[in-house]
Motif scaffolding. Structure first.
Motif, PDB file in Angstrom:
ATOM      1  N   ARG A 206       0.875  -1.202   0.087  1.00 55.60           N
ATOM      2  CA  ARG A 206      -0.028  -0.081  -0.108  1.00 55.60           C
ATOM      3  C   ARG A 206       0.740   1.305   0.020  1.00 55.60           C
ATOM      4  O   ARG A 206       0.490   2.263  -0.815  1.00 55.60           O
ATOM      5  CB  ARG A 206      -0.980   0.093   1.145  1.00 55.60           C
ATOM      6  CG  ARG A 206      -1.831  -1.108   1.185  1.00 55.60           C
ATOM      7  CD  ARG A 206      -2.538  -1.428   2.633  1.00 55.60           C
ATOM      8  NE  ARG A 206      -1.499  -1.410   3.864  1.00 55.60           N
ATOM      9  CZ  ARG A 206      -1.869  -1.289   5.097  1.00 55.60           C
ATOM     10  NH1 ARG A 206      -3.070  -1.271   5.415  1.00 55.60           N
ATOM     11  NH2 ARG A 206      -0.717  -1.505   5.948  1.00 55.60           N
ATOM     12  N   CYS A 210       1.273   4.314  -2.654  1.00 50.27           N
ATOM     13  CA  CYS A 210       1.337   5.715  -2.577  1.00 50.27           C
ATOM     14  C   CYS A 210       2.463   6.499  -2.895  1.00 50.27           C
ATOM     15  O   CYS A 210       2.499   7.483  -3.418  1.00 50.27           O
ATOM     16  CB  CYS A 210       1.003   5.896  -1.018  1.00 50.27           C
ATOM     17  SG  CYS A 210      -0.522   5.397  -0.401  1.00 50.27           S
ATOM     18  N   THR A 214       3.184   9.377  -5.337  1.00 52.63           N
ATOM     19  CA  THR A 214       3.938  10.603  -5.006  1.00 52.63           C
ATOM     20  C   THR A 214       4.963  11.331  -5.809  1.00 52.63           C
ATOM     21  O   THR A 214       5.083  12.268  -6.107  1.00 52.63           O
ATOM     22  CB  THR A 214       4.382  10.360  -3.498  1.00 52.63           C
ATOM     23  OG1 THR A 214       3.652   9.992  -2.366  1.00 52.63           O
ATOM     24  CG2 THR A 214       5.323  11.545  -3.016  1.00 52.63           C
ATOM     25  N   LEU A 269      -8.713  11.054  -3.452  1.00 58.08           N
ATOM     26  CA  LEU A 269      -7.679  10.962  -3.979  1.00 58.08           C
ATOM     27  C   LEU A 269      -7.903  10.695  -5.529  1.00 58.08           C
ATOM     28  O   LEU A 269      -7.327  11.302  -6.551  1.00 58.08           O
ATOM     29  CB  LEU A 269      -6.801   9.828  -3.463  1.00 58.08           C
ATOM     30  CG  LEU A 269      -5.113   9.566  -4.254  1.00 58.08           C
ATOM     31  CD1 LEU A 269      -4.568  10.905  -4.037  1.00 58.08           C
ATOM     32  CD2 LEU A 269      -4.406   8.580  -3.394  1.00 58.08           C
ATOM     33  N   VAL A 310      -2.679  12.060   0.234  1.00 59.07           N
ATOM     34  CA  VAL A 310      -1.560  11.033   0.098  1.00 59.07           C
ATOM     35  C   VAL A 310      -0.798  11.147   1.451  1.00 59.07           C
ATOM     36  O   VAL A 310      -0.430  10.096   1.781  1.00 59.07           O
ATOM     37  CB  VAL A 310      -0.628  11.399  -1.121  1.00 59.07           C
ATOM     38  CG1 VAL A 310       0.565  10.667  -0.938  1.00 59.07           C
ATOM     39  CG2 VAL A 310      -1.305  11.264  -2.379  1.00 59.07           C
ATOM     40  N   LEU A 313      -2.803   9.216   3.932  1.00 60.68           N
ATOM     41  CA  LEU A 313      -2.850   7.702   3.788  1.00 60.68           C
ATOM     42  C   LEU A 313      -1.465   7.295   4.161  1.00 60.68           C
ATOM     43  O   LEU A 313      -1.229   5.973   4.696  1.00 60.68           O
ATOM     44  CB  LEU A 313      -3.025   7.414   2.272  1.00 60.68           C
ATOM     45  CG  LEU A 313      -4.400   7.610   1.798  1.00 60.68           C
ATOM     46  CD1 LEU A 313      -4.306   7.411   0.181  1.00 60.68           C
ATOM     47  CD2 LEU A 313      -5.142   6.415   2.389  1.00 60.68           C
ATOM     48  N   ILE A 314      -0.319   7.900   3.807  1.00 63.59           N
ATOM     49  CA  ILE A 314       1.109   7.452   4.064  1.00 63.59           C
ATOM     50  C   ILE A 314       1.175   7.510   5.704  1.00 63.59           C
ATOM     51  O   ILE A 314       1.832   6.479   6.417  1.00 63.59           O
ATOM     52  CB  ILE A 314       1.987   8.291   3.371  1.00 63.59           C
ATOM     53  CG1 ILE A 314       2.129   8.035   2.090  1.00 63.59           C
ATOM     54  CG2 ILE A 314       3.593   7.995   4.021  1.00 63.59           C
ATOM     55  CD1 ILE A 314       3.247   9.035   1.226  1.00 63.59           C
ATOM     56  N   TYR A 329       8.562   9.939   1.913  1.00 62.41           N
ATOM     57  CA  TYR A 329       7.171  10.667   1.121  1.00 62.41           C
ATOM     58  C   TYR A 329       8.213  12.097   0.673  1.00 62.41           C
ATOM     59  O   TYR A 329       8.185  12.254  -0.545  1.00 62.41           O
ATOM     60  CB  TYR A 329       6.274  11.231   1.693  1.00 62.41           C
ATOM     61  CG  TYR A 329       5.856  12.170   1.420  1.00 62.41           C
ATOM     62  CD1 TYR A 329       4.506  12.068   0.154  1.00 62.41           C
ATOM     63  CD2 TYR A 329       5.698  13.462   1.783  1.00 62.41           C
ATOM     64  CE1 TYR A 329       3.910  12.951  -0.466  1.00 62.41           C
ATOM     65  CE2 TYR A 329       4.977  14.810   1.222  1.00 62.41           C
ATOM     66  CZ  TYR A 329       4.100  14.529   0.456  1.00 62.41           C
ATOM     67  OH  TYR A 329       3.233  15.457  -0.379  1.00 62.41           O
ATOM     68  N   ASN A 363      -2.227   6.667 -12.002  1.00 58.20           N
ATOM     69  CA  ASN A 363      -2.177   6.837 -10.332  1.00 58.20           C
ATOM     70  C   ASN A 363      -3.777   6.429  -9.868  1.00 58.20           C
ATOM     71  O   ASN A 363      -3.731   5.710  -9.034  1.00 58.20           O
ATOM     72  CB  ASN A 363      -1.890   8.217 -10.212  1.00 58.20           C
ATOM     73  CG  ASN A 363      -0.530   8.444 -10.064  1.00 58.20           C
ATOM     74  OD1 ASN A 363       0.326   7.764 -10.208  1.00 58.20           O
ATOM     75  ND2 ASN A 363      -0.228   9.877 -10.031  1.00 58.20           N
ATOM     76  N   CYS A 367      -4.722   3.667  -7.287  1.00 56.93           N
ATOM     77  CA  CYS A 367      -5.774   3.739  -6.255  1.00 56.93           C
ATOM     78  C   CYS A 367      -6.854   2.562  -6.022  1.00 56.93           C
ATOM     79  O   CYS A 367      -7.218   2.240  -5.060  1.00 56.93           O
ATOM     80  CB  CYS A 367      -6.566   5.010  -6.305  1.00 56.93           C
ATOM     81  SG  CYS A 367      -5.340   6.597  -5.986  1.00 56.93           S
TER      82      CYS A 367
END
Length: 381
Positions: A206, A210, A214, A269, A310, A313-314, A329, A363, A367
């Motif tokens: 996951r 992400c 990014t 997202l 993002v 989520l991260i 990130y 992207n 997702c």
């Protein structure tokens, strides 16, 4: 005015001014090349070197602040940034420009990840959330402000004045940070080697997806404006307007939290990515000033939605290693940004728009895969 309000204003202004130097070269590539009697590709390389070393610094200063505490890094970083930025203004050729911009990238990297760590150290959950949103909004505004300030100062004075101006601003911010920011206790330092932590984070499918998303985000915004600056044939006033209206789109980041509450992170997202892909795709066919103004608002809006989502989520998937996950990130975000100027220099305007539209569609596919894995995990549980 409370301490939190003062810090919020200071760190938001720092975010705008620090991140602005990612974009300052975009409007003055040819002017700088002509003034220093060097090839324009050398100036583009200087921009790429800046973002690469900025990315490396982001990966390093977060962990360093675990030992020193974030205040020292923030304060001394602003002083070092002022000196490095002043050195860029005194560049006299390709090599001095490359070295000065590389050092500037490292020194300015003392802000982003360390500012987030400082927010976590000193403030409660609600204040921290507000401050993180404000800092990210500052980063987005910088994408417009950096270009506009650079183009204006270079047109009215000279290219050197761009960096003299930012150097003076960093000196002022250094003084403000020195007197305003409080010391925080350095967090406990883990014995696990940093490279091993990063490797474990990348093994999470996951998080890996992400990070793939990014990589394209700052690449997209820098390549977008770089392409417009290179291929726009209208008057400078129209080009300035195209850049300024992006601020409307940047303000959308302030409402990302409400959208995530209503739709969830992944839907928000995908919505942002769909706007970005559609905007870039439409610019394959419409090249008028009005179209560039209209679609640039939507393109910046998409980035404004995607970046905070993002990050959320991260931070969630990173769990106990959240701080290091966000440092990684930042590194990946700026590594993508370092490739944008050369990509924009090699491709046509249509080529850049087609690439950005395709990247954002890819992207969305990532997702969907994250969403599918989450659904399968929930079903298995």
């Amino acid at each position: 005015m409370s301490f939190f309000q003062k810090v919020s204003i200071l760190l938001t202004v720092c975010a705008i001014m620090v991140a602005s130097n990612i974009y300052t070269l975009i409007p003055i590539y040819s002017l700088l090349a002509d003034s220093l009697f060097i090839a324009e590709s050398h100036v583009v390389l200087a921009g790429g070197l800046f973002t690469f070393f900025y990315a490396c610094g982001l990966l390093s200063f977060g962990p360093v602040s675990d030992y020193t505490g974030p205040r020292k890094i923030l304060v001394l970083g602003l002083l070092a940034s002022a000196l490095a930025t002043l050195a860029v203004g005194f560049s006299s050729g390709s090599v001095s420009l490359w070295v000065a911009r590389s050092v500037q990238g490292i020194t300015l990297a003392t802000f982003a990840s360390v500012a987030f760590a400082y927010s976590y150290d000193l403030f409660n959950f609600r204040q921290r959330t507000i401050l993180v949103v404000l800092i990210n909004t500052g980063f987005l505004i910088a994408g417009i402000f950096g270009q506009v300030a650079s183009a204006f100062l270079a047109d009215v004075l000279s290219w050197n004045s761009v960096f003299y101006f930012f150097s003076a601003v960093y000196f002022i911010l250094f003084a403000a940070a020195f007197f305003l920011l409080k010391e925080s206790s350095p967090p406990s330092v883990e014995s696990t080697p940093l490279w091993r932590v990063f490797f474990q984070l990348l093994k999470d499918s996951r998080l890996l997806k992400c990070y793939m998303i990014t990589f394209s985000l700052l690449f997209a915004i820098i390549a977008f404006y770089d392409a417009i600056g290179r291929f726009f044939n209208g008057p400078e006033s129209d080009l300035l307007m195209i850049r300024l209206v992006g601020l409307i789109g940047a303000s959308l980041s302030l409402f990302t939290g409400k959208l995530m509450e209503r739709w969830g992170e992944l839907r928000t997202l995908m919505f942002g990515l769909a706007i970005g892909s559609s905007s870039a795709f439409m610019l394959l066919f419409f090249h008028s000033t009005g179209a560039l103004i209209f679609f640039s608002i939507f393109f910046v809006s998409s980035i404004s939605l995607v970046i905070p989502t993002v990050i959320t989520l991260i931070g969630y998937y990173g769990s106990s290693q959240r701080a290091k996950a966000l440092s990684l990130y930042s590194f990946i975000l700026l590594t993508g940004a370092s490739l944008a100027p050369p990509a924009a220099a090699m491709l046509s305007f249509s080529g850049i728009m087609g690439l950005l539209s395709s990247l954002f569609l890819l992207n969305i596919g990532l997702c969907i895969l994250i969403q599918k894995k989450a659904f399968q995990s929930a079903k298995a549980g």
